[in-house]
Design a protein around this motif. Structure first.
Motif, PDB file in Angstrom:
ATOM      1  N   TYR A 174      -7.695   7.990  -6.289  1.00 28.40           N
ATOM      2  CA  TYR A 174      -6.567   7.149  -6.701  1.00 28.40           C
ATOM      3  C   TYR A 174      -5.855   6.580  -5.476  1.00 28.40           C
ATOM      4  O   TYR A 174      -5.507   5.399  -5.443  1.00 28.40           O
ATOM      5  N   ALA A 175      -5.658   7.422  -4.449  1.00 31.95           N
ATOM      6  CA  ALA A 175      -4.995   6.951  -3.229  1.00 31.95           C
ATOM      7  C   ALA A 175      -5.819   5.850  -2.569  1.00 31.95           C
ATOM      8  O   ALA A 175      -5.274   4.851  -2.088  1.00 31.95           O
ATOM      9  N   GLU A 176      -7.146   6.009  -2.542  1.00 28.72           N
ATOM     10  CA  GLU A 176      -8.005   4.978  -1.959  1.00 28.72           C
ATOM     11  C   GLU A 176      -7.957   3.695  -2.778  1.00 28.72           C
ATOM     12  O   GLU A 176      -7.927   2.592  -2.225  1.00 28.72           O
ATOM     13  N   LEU A 177      -7.962   3.853  -4.103  1.00 31.07           N
ATOM     14  CA  LEU A 177      -7.927   2.679  -4.976  1.00 31.07           C
ATOM     15  C   LEU A 177      -6.664   1.868  -4.758  1.00 31.07           C
ATOM     16  O   LEU A 177      -6.703   0.644  -4.602  1.00 31.07           O
TER      17      LEU A 177
ATOM     18  N   SER B 262       4.497   9.991  -7.147  1.00 25.54           N
ATOM     19  CA  SER B 262       5.885   9.536  -7.142  1.00 25.54           C
ATOM     20  C   SER B 262       6.777  10.519  -6.402  1.00 25.54           C
ATOM     21  O   SER B 262       7.643  10.129  -5.615  1.00 25.54           O
ATOM     22  N   GLY B 263       6.556  11.831  -6.633  1.00 27.47           N
ATOM     23  CA  GLY B 263       7.346  12.845  -5.949  1.00 27.47           C
ATOM     24  C   GLY B 263       7.133  12.824  -4.452  1.00 27.47           C
ATOM     25  O   GLY B 263       8.080  12.973  -3.670  1.00 27.47           O
ATOM     26  N   SER B 264       5.882  12.588  -4.029  1.00 22.26           N
ATOM     27  CA  SER B 264       5.580  12.521  -2.598  1.00 22.26           C
ATOM     28  C   SER B 264       6.261  11.326  -1.962  1.00 22.26           C
ATOM     29  O   SER B 264       6.817  11.425  -0.866  1.00 22.26           O
ATOM     30  N   SER B 265       6.260  10.187  -2.671  1.00 20.93           N
ATOM     31  CA  SER B 265       6.899   8.981  -2.135  1.00 20.93           C
ATOM     32  C   SER B 265       8.399   9.185  -1.974  1.00 20.93           C
ATOM     33  O   SER B 265       9.001   8.768  -0.987  1.00 20.93           O
TER      34      SER B 265
END
Length: 234
Positions: free
Chosen positions: A179-182, A216-219
């Protein structure tokens, strides 16, 4: 879609000019019978959520977002890849040697000698513009001219085959990594639904919701850790 015939002709001519420049650079010289090839190329426009590609055609996406899907015996859809500007799709084309071997100079030689790309469908996510050309005629040209053979075999089929190998290899990663790569692509599939992205990640909607929540929490945590700008003395 509000485009005049003259506008479509100009867009088609510009697309073919760009394609020719790339193809001849790859072939190492002028491609004979280019005009005959160009006559068979057509510019197609698709509305959102419309099935793209004509049988026997290779599509070069010029504008918009699309998805490649496979279907199981019950008709359930799996999103295999998201495509955008500059991507090629040949989901309804199989070369005549497909059942016997992989195309030359491709990654699939490392995996086996059979054509590994499954039959897929191409669907638009947004309004799409694609330049589509006749794969059978390109194959005829490749039989007559070495330059066309390099373009047709090593460029068109290698691109499609390598894309599929990357799809398979990506699945060894976690869904969160994929997902992060996408979403880190230069043109992420912003028009895709959550269900389509979950399908691409091969996870359930509930699992995808957890990835979204964690992302979202990481952001938010990263934003909180950023140093605040110092105030200017009053």
């Amino acid at each position: 879609m509000g485009t005049t015939p003259m506008g479509r002709q100009v867009a088609r001519a510009l697309a073919l000019t760009g394609l020719r420049a790339v193809a001849e650079r790859f072939a190492g010289g002028r491609l004979p019978e280019w005009d005959a090839f160009a006559e068979r190329a057509a510019l197609w426009r698709y509305d959102p959520r419309q099935r793209m590609e004509e049988p026997g055609q290779v599509a070069l996406i010029l504008r918009g977002q699309a998805k490649l899907v496979t279907r199981d015996a019950d008709g359930a859809e799996t999103v295999e890849q998201f495509l955008g500007r500059g991507d090629l799709a040949a989901s309804r084309v199989r070369p005549k040697w497909a059942d016997a071997s992989a195309p030359p100079f491709t990654i699939s030689r490392w995996y086996g000698r059979r054509w590994s790309v499954p039959d897929m469908e191409l669907h638009s996510l947004t309004r799409c513009v694609a330049l589509q050309f006749d794969a059978d005629f390109a194959a005829e040209l490749s039989e007559r001219h070495s330059g066309w053979a390099r373009v047709y075999s090593a460029f068109v089929w290698s691109y499609v085959d390598i894309m599929w190998v990357l799809v398979k290899d990506a699945r060894v990663k976690t869904a969160a990594e994929r997902y992060a790569e996408l979403m880190g692509r230069p043109s992420p599939p912003t028009a895709a639904t959550q269900g389509e992205i979950a399908s691409y990640l091969c996870i359930s909607r509930q699992a995808f919701n957890r990835i979204l929540a964690a992302s979202s929490g990481s952001s938010q945590a990263e934003a909180a850790e950023r140093p605040r700008a110092a105030r200017e003395p009053s």
